[in-house]
Design a protein around this motif. Structure first.
Motif, mmCIF file in Angstrom:
data_model
loop_
_atom_site.group_PDB
_atom_site.id
_atom_site.type_symbol
_atom_site.label_atom_id
_atom_site.label_comp_id
_atom_site.label_asym_id
_atom_site.label_seq_id
_atom_site.Cartn_x
_atom_site.Cartn_y
_atom_site.Cartn_z
ATOM 1 N N ALA A 1 -0.601 11.912 -9.513
ATOM 2 C CA ALA A 1 -1.334 13.129 -9.134
ATOM 3 C C ALA A 1 -0.529 14.374 -9.459
ATOM 4 C CB ALA A 1 -1.664 13.071 -7.640
ATOM 5 N N ARG A 2 0.785 14.269 -9.309
ATOM 6 C CA ARG A 2 1.659 15.408 -9.595
ATOM 7 C C ARG A 2 1.783 15.680 -11.089
ATOM 8 N NH1 ARG A 2 7.522 13.839 -8.435
ATOM 9 N NH2 ARG A 2 7.198 12.899 -10.503
ATOM 10 N N ASP A 3 1.847 14.614 -11.920
ATOM 11 C CA ASP A 3 2.196 14.762 -13.325
ATOM 12 C C ASP A 3 1.023 14.617 -14.289
ATOM 13 O OD1 ASP A 3 4.761 15.062 -12.417
ATOM 14 O OD2 ASP A 3 5.394 13.013 -12.879
ATOM 15 N N ALA A 4 -0.134 14.180 -13.818
ATOM 16 C CA ALA A 4 -1.270 13.994 -14.719
ATOM 17 C C ALA A 4 -1.771 15.334 -15.239
ATOM 18 C CB ALA A 4 -2.398 13.259 -13.997
ATOM 19 N N PRO A 5 -2.255 15.368 -16.479
ATOM 20 C CA PRO A 5 -2.770 16.626 -17.038
ATOM 21 C C PRO A 5 -4.003 17.105 -16.286
ATOM 22 C CG PRO A 5 -3.328 14.770 -18.461
ATOM 23 C CD PRO A 5 -2.386 14.237 -17.436
ATOM 24 N N LYS A 6 -4.103 18.390 -16.140
ATOM 25 C CA LYS A 6 -5.266 18.983 -15.468
ATOM 26 C C LYS A 6 -6.324 19.262 -16.530
ATOM 27 C CE LYS A 6 -2.475 21.058 -11.793
ATOM 28 N NZ LYS A 6 -1.272 20.280 -12.162
ATOM 29 N N ASP A 7 -7.175 18.259 -16.757
ATOM 30 C CA ASP A 7 -8.183 18.383 -17.805
ATOM 31 C C ASP A 7 -9.561 18.071 -17.233
ATOM 32 O OD1 ASP A 7 -8.163 15.673 -17.399
ATOM 33 O OD2 ASP A 7 -7.166 15.184 -19.281
ATOM 34 N N THR A 8 -10.496 17.799 -18.122
ATOM 35 C CA THR A 8 -11.886 17.596 -17.689
ATOM 36 C C THR A 8 -12.077 16.304 -16.891
ATOM 37 O OG1 THR A 8 -12.343 16.555 -19.837
ATOM 38 C CG2 THR A 8 -12.818 18.906 -19.627
ATOM 39 N N GLU B 1 0.835 -1.205 0.000
ATOM 40 C CA GLU B 1 0.000 0.000 0.000
ATOM 41 C C GLU B 1 0.870 1.256 0.000
ATOM 42 O OE1 GLU B 1 -3.402 0.276 -0.115
ATOM 43 O OE2 GLU B 1 -3.568 -1.878 -0.367
ATOM 44 N N ALA B 2 1.982 1.193 0.719
ATOM 45 C CA ALA B 2 2.899 2.337 0.760
ATOM 46 C C ALA B 2 3.476 2.603 -0.627
ATOM 47 C CB ALA B 2 4.017 2.077 1.768
ATOM 48 N N PHE B 3 3.895 1.536 -1.310
ATOM 49 C CA PHE B 3 4.435 1.706 -2.665
ATOM 50 C C PHE B 3 3.353 2.220 -3.606
ATOM 51 C CE2 PHE B 3 5.180 0.112 -6.965
ATOM 52 C CZ PHE B 3 6.434 0.671 -7.225
ATOM 53 N N GLY B 4 2.132 1.685 -3.478
ATOM 54 C CA GLY B 4 1.037 2.156 -4.315
ATOM 55 C C GLY B 4 0.763 3.637 -4.115
ATOM 56 N N ALA B 5 0.885 4.103 -2.876
ATOM 57 C CA ALA B 5 0.684 5.524 -2.598
ATOM 58 C C ALA B 5 1.729 6.366 -3.317
ATOM 59 C CB ALA B 5 0.750 5.769 -1.096
ATOM 60 N N GLN B 6 2.972 5.917 -3.302
ATOM 61 C CA GLN B 6 4.040 6.657 -3.988
ATOM 62 C C GLN B 6 3.766 6.760 -5.490
ATOM 63 O OE1 GLN B 6 7.510 4.293 -2.136
ATOM 64 N NE2 GLN B 6 8.305 6.372 -2.363
ATOM 65 N N ARG B 7 3.337 5.661 -6.060
ATOM 66 C CA ARG B 7 3.013 5.639 -7.489
ATOM 67 C C ARG B 7 1.883 6.614 -7.802
ATOM 68 N NH1 ARG B 7 0.580 0.232 -10.482
ATOM 69 N NH2 ARG B 7 0.525 1.029 -12.654
ATOM 70 N N LEU B 8 0.848 6.621 -6.978
ATOM 71 C CA LEU B 8 -0.304 7.487 -7.215
ATOM 72 C C LEU B 8 0.014 8.952 -6.977
ATOM 73 C CD1 LEU B 8 -2.847 5.048 -5.648
ATOM 74 C CD2 LEU B 8 -3.129 6.034 -7.928
ATOM 75 N N LEU B 9 0.876 9.234 -6.005
ATOM 76 C CA LEU B 9 1.291 10.620 -5.770
ATOM 77 C C LEU B 9 2.050 11.161 -6.968
ATOM 78 C CD1 LEU B 9 2.381 10.480 -2.015
ATOM 79 C CD2 LEU B 9 0.427 11.729 -2.963
ATOM 80 N N ARG B 10 2.849 10.299 -7.595
ATOM 81 C CA ARG B 10 3.546 10.718 -8.811
ATOM 82 C C ARG B 10 2.548 11.027 -9.918
ATOM 83 N NH1 ARG B 10 4.790 8.196 -14.297
ATOM 84 N NH2 ARG B 10 5.742 10.059 -15.205
ATOM 85 N N PRO C 1 6.102 11.020 -3.609
ATOM 86 C CA PRO C 1 5.908 10.395 -4.926
ATOM 87 C C PRO C 1 7.160 9.694 -5.412
ATOM 88 C CG PRO C 1 6.127 12.787 -5.138
ATOM 89 C CD PRO C 1 6.037 12.491 -3.675
ATOM 90 N N LEU C 2 6.963 8.687 -6.262
ATOM 91 C CA LEU C 2 8.103 8.011 -6.880
ATOM 92 C C LEU C 2 8.917 9.020 -7.677
ATOM 93 C CD1 LEU C 2 6.531 4.700 -8.248
ATOM 94 C CD2 LEU C 2 8.087 4.942 -6.317
ATOM 95 N N PRO C 3 10.242 8.941 -7.596
ATOM 96 C CA PRO C 3 11.098 9.898 -8.317
ATOM 97 C C PRO C 3 11.231 9.542 -9.789
ATOM 98 C CG PRO C 3 12.445 8.339 -7.104
ATOM 99 C CD PRO C 3 11.022 8.003 -6.776
ATOM 100 N N VAL C 4 10.171 9.775 -10.553
ATOM 101 C CA VAL C 4 10.176 9.489 -11.988
ATOM 102 C C VAL C 4 10.374 10.798 -12.737
ATOM 103 C CG1 VAL C 4 8.860 8.515 -13.908
ATOM 104 C CG2 VAL C 4 8.648 7.531 -11.617
ATOM 105 N N ASP C 5 11.353 10.822 -13.651
ATOM 106 C CA ASP C 5 11.698 12.068 -14.340
ATOM 107 C C ASP C 5 10.934 12.273 -15.646
ATOM 108 O OD1 ASP C 5 13.570 12.706 -12.372
ATOM 109 O OD2 ASP C 5 15.159 11.590 -13.373
ATOM 110 N N ARG C 6 10.516 11.171 -16.286
ATOM 111 C CA ARG C 6 9.917 11.313 -17.612
ATOM 112 C C ARG C 6 8.510 11.906 -17.520
ATOM 113 N NH1 ARG C 6 9.519 6.020 -16.139
ATOM 114 N NH2 ARG C 6 7.457 5.026 -16.274
ATOM 115 N N ASP C 7 8.103 12.541 -18.619
ATOM 116 C CA ASP C 7 6.765 13.121 -18.685
ATOM 117 C C ASP C 7 5.707 12.022 -18.740
ATOM 118 O OD1 ASP C 7 7.799 15.669 -18.706
ATOM 119 O OD2 ASP C 7 7.901 15.764 -20.908
ATOM 120 N N LEU C 8 4.522 12.348 -18.267
ATOM 121 C CA LEU C 8 3.398 11.413 -18.308
ATOM 122 C C LEU C 8 2.583 11.722 -19.562
ATOM 123 C CD1 LEU C 8 1.891 9.186 -16.662
ATOM 124 C CD2 LEU C 8 0.505 11.021 -15.687
ATOM 125 N N ASP C 9 2.908 11.024 -20.661
ATOM 126 C CA ASP C 9 2.181 11.271 -21.905
ATOM 127 C C ASP C 9 0.897 10.443 -21.926
ATOM 128 O OD1 ASP C 9 2.921 8.652 -22.543
ATOM 129 O OD2 ASP C 9 4.541 9.265 -23.881
#
Length: 251
Positions: free
Chosen positions: A80-87, A69-78, A139-147
């Motif tokens: 939440a940080r990088d997802a596009p702010k759309d509809t 669950e802790a790892f899943g939270a890190q993945r989701l925080l990443r 959040p997980l330290p992922v550098d690439r963009d979330l396309d």
């Protein structure tokens, strides 16, 4: 088979006043095709009950759930940080899910204390669990963009994984109750499990809605293809755990 899958969410939808998902279950059924994953079979349920009858093994599983669950939270925080702010309001949805995972990290530890107070946790393991709980807030330290392609992949993988987890929790509840040492702990544990199952239903539901919207936006073939792939991977993972001598190696 579609009706069987729908049964996992029907009660939750009725309680929470949500409409049943139609397109999502069509996609799920098509993704599974003629080869249903092992974790929805009677044989899997029987094997699960046999394995979790061993008290120390089942106790350790709850601690492992906490770390996952802790790892899943890190993945989701990443996300939440990088997802596009759309509809689709993706950052808000992923953040809400991450907050659930952070809470679940502690819930599984509390469940352990309620059900397995007779099995002490070593100092070194306690330290590892505490470190995982701290990491859950970052959040997980992922550098690439979330396309778009990765976004679709993440939504589908999360959904299929949460559906598998929902099955596991429903199987686990009666076993958790059976391992309780008295009526008081059984009541507390049952309430905890009901809360976890409800949360898991909500996670399957919101990601199912996202999959439907992605299909409506022209990505149906991609969603189905990724759902097939994710189902296969989770199926092989489950087989390796339940029947390690029979399962092929996943590469």
């Amino acid at each position: 088979m579609k009706e069987f899958y729908e049964s996992f969410l029907k009660e939750w939808c009725n309680i929470n006043g949500r409409p049943m998902l139609t397109l999502y279950f069509d996609v799920l059924t098509e993704a599974h095709g003629e080869h249903e994953p092992c974790y929805v079979t009677h044989e899997y349920g029987e094997k699960f009950r046999a394995i979790t009858s061993e008290r120390k093994h089942f106790a350790a599983q709850q601690l492992n759930n906490s770390v996952e669950e802790a790892f899943g939270a890190q993945r989701l925080l990443r996300l939440a940080r990088d997802a596009p702010k759309d509809t689709l309001n993706l950052p808000e949805k992923f953040l809400r899910h991450a907050e659930d995972e952070i809470r679940h990290n502690g819930v599984f530890l509390a469940l352990y204390d309620v059900v397995f107070p007779d099995i002490p946790i070593s100092a070194s393991l306690k330290s590892e669990l505490e470190e995982a709980s701290v990491r859950a807030n970052y959040p997980l330290p992922v550098d690439r963009d979330l396309d778009l392609n990765e976004l679709i992949l993440e939504v589908v993988q999360i959904n299929i994984g949460e559906f598998r987890n929902l099955v596991q929790l429903k199987l686990a509840k009666p076993m958790i109750e059976a391992h309780c040492l008295d009526a008081s702990s059984r009541s507390k544990a049952s309430e905890i499990m009901d809360g976890l199952i409800s949360d898991e239903c909500s996670h399957v539901y919101y990601t199912g809605v996202l999959m439907e919207r992605l299909c409506d936006q022209g990505h149906r073939d991609r969603v189905i293809s990724l759902a097939k792939e994710a189902t296969y991977l989770f199926d092989q993972e489950a087989r390796q755990y339940m029947w390690p001598s029979d399962a092929p190696q996943v590469t």
